[in-house]
Scaffold this active site. Structure first.
Site, PDB file in Angstrom:
ATOM      1  N   HIS A 139       5.587   3.804   0.164  1.00  0.00           N
ATOM      2  CA  HIS A 139       6.799   3.086  -0.048  1.00  0.00           C
ATOM      3  C   HIS A 139       7.328   3.224  -1.681  1.00  0.00           C
ATOM      4  O   HIS A 139       8.386   3.493  -1.882  1.00  0.00           O
ATOM      5  CB  HIS A 139       6.964   1.695   0.401  1.00  0.00           C
ATOM      6  CG  HIS A 139       8.097   0.902   0.111  1.00  0.00           C
ATOM      7  ND1 HIS A 139       8.948   0.604   1.055  1.00  0.00           N
ATOM      8  CD2 HIS A 139       8.321   0.045  -1.104  1.00  0.00           C
ATOM      9  CE1 HIS A 139      10.020  -0.057   0.466  1.00  0.00           C
ATOM     10  NE2 HIS A 139       9.382  -0.426  -0.819  1.00  0.00           N
ATOM     11  N   GLU A 140       6.224   2.846  -2.412  1.00  0.00           N
ATOM     12  CA  GLU A 140       6.321   2.738  -4.016  1.00  0.00           C
ATOM     13  C   GLU A 140       6.661   4.195  -4.546  1.00  0.00           C
ATOM     14  O   GLU A 140       7.582   4.436  -5.580  1.00  0.00           O
ATOM     15  CB  GLU A 140       5.059   2.093  -4.667  1.00  0.00           C
ATOM     16  CG  GLU A 140       5.078   0.646  -4.279  1.00  0.00           C
ATOM     17  CD  GLU A 140       6.261  -0.285  -4.102  1.00  0.00           C
ATOM     18  OE1 GLU A 140       7.069   0.080  -5.145  1.00  0.00           O
ATOM     19  OE2 GLU A 140       6.380  -1.207  -3.353  1.00  0.00           O
ATOM     20  N   HIS A 143      10.019   5.183  -3.865  1.00  0.00           N
ATOM     21  CA  HIS A 143      11.014   4.519  -5.038  1.00  0.00           C
ATOM     22  C   HIS A 143      11.258   5.441  -6.277  1.00  0.00           C
ATOM     23  O   HIS A 143      12.255   5.715  -6.866  1.00  0.00           O
ATOM     24  CB  HIS A 143      10.451   2.969  -5.462  1.00  0.00           C
ATOM     25  CG  HIS A 143      10.904   2.149  -4.619  1.00  0.00           C
ATOM     26  ND1 HIS A 143      12.199   2.010  -4.326  1.00  0.00           N
ATOM     27  CD2 HIS A 143      10.476   1.096  -4.114  1.00  0.00           C
ATOM     28  CE1 HIS A 143      12.401   0.712  -3.673  1.00  0.00           C
ATOM     29  NE2 HIS A 143      11.279   0.180  -3.233  1.00  0.00           N
ATOM     30  N   GLU A 220      15.724  -0.293  -0.667  1.00  0.00           N
ATOM     31  CA  GLU A 220      14.616  -0.738   0.134  1.00  0.00           C
ATOM     32  C   GLU A 220      14.487   0.032   1.490  1.00  0.00           C
ATOM     33  O   GLU A 220      13.370   0.772   1.910  1.00  0.00           O
ATOM     34  CB  GLU A 220      14.415  -2.162   0.565  1.00  0.00           C
ATOM     35  CG  GLU A 220      13.900  -2.824  -0.816  1.00  0.00           C
ATOM     36  CD  GLU A 220      12.609  -2.689  -1.633  1.00  0.00           C
ATOM     37  OE1 GLU A 220      11.746  -2.160  -0.741  1.00  0.00           O
ATOM     38  OE2 GLU A 220      12.919  -2.345  -2.685  1.00  0.00           O
TER      39      GLU A 220
END
Length: 284
Positions: A139-140, A143, A220
């Site tokens: 997930h990071e 980003h 997100e």
């Protein structure tokens, strides 16, 4: 105390940069164009200086341990996992760090896709299984791959500019109205003018935060989808379910928008992250 000092340092840098540029350009803030340039310099200057300092700020404010030579198997696994995901996502290997916190959280920061940092809390490392931690890291990394730090800085710069511009424009209109046709007549007065600008900055800033937070929530969902592509939707869903059952994440405001766990708010409009149940539903 350290965070306050760094905040003041950032703002002093913005003031210095804006003053130099305005002096070189000969900007007159009494004209509409001059006022807009003044607001843009401060609005974008603050955002981009914060962006350029983001990794350094994170290291100082969060007391990060940046992994250079892994000290144990856990750190070795973290480095290997982020390296593999970064390669899959087509970005340069981010710095990897751990910070001590009981909260289950993680965040990404940095001025560009090829100059970034991914950090995880000890609370997350010891509360989640390996598949769930892998999903959070993905997930990071997503980003970073999506360029979210840069786009967020751009959006914040635009918002800051128009909040400052609108507040000063409206305050000027109120001042002119009170003066009437007499240019020498009594208007708001300097102190009253500053007070009106301050209040309008707060009001317009609150309204603008709805726009910024909306974009943050959209971002997100995209990072969740990116993690699902890297490691599988089931792992990401499992990580979100674990976050849902765990403690609320607490981070400084300048890092919170980039954390995996955004915490709670009285209204979704004020949230930087969508409710976890909605994120899970989107992945399903």
């Amino acid at each position: 105390m350290k965070r306050v000092f760094l905040f003041l340092l950032t703002n002093m840098a913005v003031l210095l940069l804006a003053s130099i540029v305005m002096s070189l350009l000969g900007v007159n803030t009494k004209t509409m164009g001059g006022l807009l340039i003044f607001c843009a310099l401060f609005g974008f200057g603050g955002s981009f200086i914060s962006l350029q300092m983001s990794k350094w700020m994170a290291k100082k404010t969060m007391n990060l341990h940046v992994i250079e030579q892994p000290r144990d198997q856990t750190e070795h696994w973290l480095m290997q996992t982020v390296a593999r995901q970064a390669q899959q996502a087509g970005i340069k290997m981010p710095e990897v760090a751990i910070y001590h916190s009981d909260d289950m959280n993680a965040f990404a920061t940095g001025p560009s896709k090829d100059n970034s940092l991914v950090a995880v809390s000890t609370g997350l490392m010891y509360s989640m299984n390996q598949d769930e931690v892998e999903a959070v890291l993905a997930h990071e990394v997503s980003h970073v791959a999506n360029g979210d730090m840069v786009t967020m800085a751009l959006m914040q710069g635009v918002v800051n500019t128009f909040v400052m511009f609108a507040a000063r424009l409206v305050a000027g209109i109120i001042d002119s109205f009170l003066r009437g046709d007499d240019e020498e007549g009594e208007g708001l007065g300097m102190m009253a003018h500053m007070a009106v600008v301050f209040v309008l900055d707060l009001v317009f800033g609150l309204l603008a935060s709805f726009v910024v937070n909306y974009y943050s929530r959209v971002r997100e969902y995209r990072a969740d989808a990116g993690a699902a592509k890297l490691v599988g939707a089931n792992k990401m869903i499992s990580a979100l379910q674990r976050l849902q059952s765990g403690a609320e994440g607490h981070m400084p405001s300048n890092m919170a928008a980039f954390g995996i766990n955004g915490g709670k708010s009285l209204s979704e409009l004020m949230m930087t992250h969508p409710p976890i149940e909605k994120r899970i539903a989107a992945l399903r």
